[in-house]
Design a protein around this motif. Structure first.
Motif, short mmCIF file in Angstrom:
data_model
loop_
_atom_site.label_atom_id
_atom_site.label_comp_id
_atom_site.label_asym_id
_atom_site.label_seq_id
_atom_site.Cartn_x
_atom_site.Cartn_y
_atom_site.Cartn_z
N ASP A 159 54.75 50.69 42.74
CA ASP A 159 53.31 50.87 42.56
C ASP A 159 52.83 49.21 41.90
O ASP A 159 53.61 48.30 41.18
N ALA A 160 51.95 48.31 42.91
CA ALA A 160 51.61 46.61 42.96
C ALA A 160 51.19 47.02 41.92
O ALA A 160 50.07 45.85 42.18
N LYS A 161 49.52 47.57 41.91
CA LYS A 161 48.32 47.72 41.26
C LYS A 161 48.52 47.59 39.41
O LYS A 161 47.59 47.98 39.20
N HIS A 162 49.51 47.33 39.40
CA HIS A 162 49.90 47.36 37.41
C HIS A 162 50.36 46.08 36.96
O HIS A 162 50.91 45.40 37.88
N PRO A 163 50.26 45.37 36.45
CA PRO A 163 49.55 43.79 36.04
C PRO A 163 51.18 43.54 35.94
O PRO A 163 51.31 42.08 35.81
N ALA A 164 52.34 44.24 35.38
CA ALA A 164 53.61 44.82 35.26
C ALA A 164 53.86 44.22 36.93
O ALA A 164 55.06 43.33 36.71
N THR A 165 53.61 44.65 37.90
CA THR A 165 54.36 44.16 38.93
C THR A 165 53.65 43.20 39.79
O THR A 165 53.98 43.63 41.20
N ALA A 166 52.13 42.99 40.04
CA ALA A 166 51.57 42.62 40.77
C ALA A 166 51.73 41.41 41.58
O ALA A 166 51.73 41.18 42.81
N LYS A 167 52.36 40.53 40.57
CA LYS A 167 53.38 39.23 40.79
C LYS A 167 54.67 39.22 41.81
O LYS A 167 55.51 38.55 41.77
N VAL A 240 60.63 37.73 33.94
CA VAL A 240 59.37 36.76 33.12
C VAL A 240 57.62 37.08 33.64
O VAL A 240 57.02 38.27 32.71
N ASN A 241 58.24 37.59 35.17
CA ASN A 241 56.80 38.06 35.13
C ASN A 241 56.32 39.27 35.08
O ASN A 241 55.21 39.85 34.32
N LEU A 242 57.56 40.01 34.91
CA LEU A 242 57.28 41.95 34.53
C LEU A 242 56.83 41.54 33.48
O LEU A 242 55.80 43.14 32.93
N THR A 244 55.48 39.83 31.02
CA THR A 244 54.05 39.22 30.73
C THR A 244 53.28 40.28 31.80
O THR A 244 52.13 40.25 30.46
N GLY A 245 53.12 40.39 32.57
CA GLY A 245 52.46 42.02 32.86
C GLY A 245 52.14 43.09 32.41
O GLY A 245 51.01 43.80 31.43
N ALA A 246 53.96 43.37 31.22
CA ALA A 246 54.09 44.63 30.15
C ALA A 246 53.19 44.22 29.29
O ALA A 246 52.68 45.08 28.29
N LEU A 247 53.62 43.13 28.16
CA LEU A 247 52.56 42.67 27.50
C LEU A 247 50.90 42.73 27.45
O LEU A 247 50.16 43.35 26.35
N ALA A 248 49.97 42.17 28.77
CA ALA A 248 49.08 42.53 28.57
C ALA A 248 49.06 43.55 28.62
O ALA A 248 47.81 44.07 28.14
N TYR A 249 49.24 45.10 29.87
CA TYR A 249 48.98 45.83 29.02
C TYR A 249 48.96 46.71 27.89
O TYR A 249 47.92 47.25 27.94
N ALA A 250 50.05 46.36 27.08
CA ALA A 250 50.44 46.43 25.93
C ALA A 250 49.33 46.57 25.49
O ALA A 250 48.55 47.17 24.19
#
Length: 253
Positions: A159-167, A240-242, A244-250
């Protein structure tokens, strides 16, 4: 002298305005709390994880605090934070007394999510609080086992539509300690899996094993990643990318 007084007054007003502006900006920044206390197996990667999260948070404009004091879990102390990160917060499954989420601390964590905030669990956050079913439901499952060592394995973004996986790349071969879970919630939004056949000499099971997921829970957001057993993990661009997106989501961005 009389000519200087208006100038001094204007300067004072300007400084006051700047002070209020700085305070307003600070208030707008999301506050993130990193908790890395553990009473079970102590992961040597914890310091590297905490430093990486601090750097990621600073780059993203968050105000980040870190502690290993479980007394931070009160409603009063948690109210300033938008997100909580649990870094390999293992407890001893054979010793219920090793669990620190008890009494009012449980209420504080539940209240934190009820207020619409976010929790990020990293690696051994799933190896924790086996005697509190709500905690396992929050994380999405409990650690059950892992193949020996930190062999290579191929991870896949499903699932690449999440901020943690998009990059993240679609697939990547990397080393880690590959967790398997019990009481896993099949309704979770799974983001990353691993092919068991790619782990070391190959695992017997054939179904992709979930490693990274998220869900809405208890009124807030919960993100979990099994990755991050080794200190080296936290310098990988993938991690780092993972994170970064995880924190943005949280924090709700």
């Amino acid at each position: 002298m009389s000519a200087r007084r208006p100038l001094i007054g204007l300067l004072a007003l300007a400084l006051t305005a700047l002070s209020f502006s700085a305070s307003a900006i600070a208030a707008q920044k999301a506050h993130v709390l990193i908790y890395s206390g553990s009473t079970g197996y102590r992961h040597e990667s914890i310091p590297a994880a905490v430093e990486a999260l601090k750097a990621i948070g600073a780059k993203a404009g968050y105000i980040v605090d870190a502690t290993e004091d479980p007394d931070v879990f009160t409603a009063e102390k948690l109210k300033q934070y938008k997100a909580l990160v649990l870094v390999s917060t293992s407890t001893d499954p054979k010793k219920p007394e090793s669990e620190w989420f008890v009494g009012a601390r449980r209420d504080a964590l539940q209240g934190f999510l009820k207020d619409g905030k976010g929790v990020v669990g990293i690696h051994a956050a799933a190896d924790s609080h086996y005697n509190w079913p709500w905690y396992g439901q929050m994380i999405g499952g409990y650690f059950e086992r892992h193949p020996k060592g930190t062999p290579k394995g191929t991870v896949t973004v499903v699932d690449a539509k999440h901020p943690a996986t998009a990059k993240l790349p679609k697939t990547l071969e990397r080393n880690d300690e590959w967790y398997y879970y019990k009481d896993f919630n099949p309704t979770l939004r799974v983001l990353v899996t691993i092919d068991p056949a790619s782990i070391g000499d190959g695992e017997a099971d054939v179904n992709p094993n979930p490693l990274v997921w998220c869900h809405e829970f208890g009124g807030g957001r919960v993100f979990y990643s099994a990755l991050g057993h080794t200190p080296e993990s936290y310098s990988e661009p993938y991690m780092v990318n993972l994170l970064t997106g995880a924190l943005a989501y949280a924090v709700g961005r």
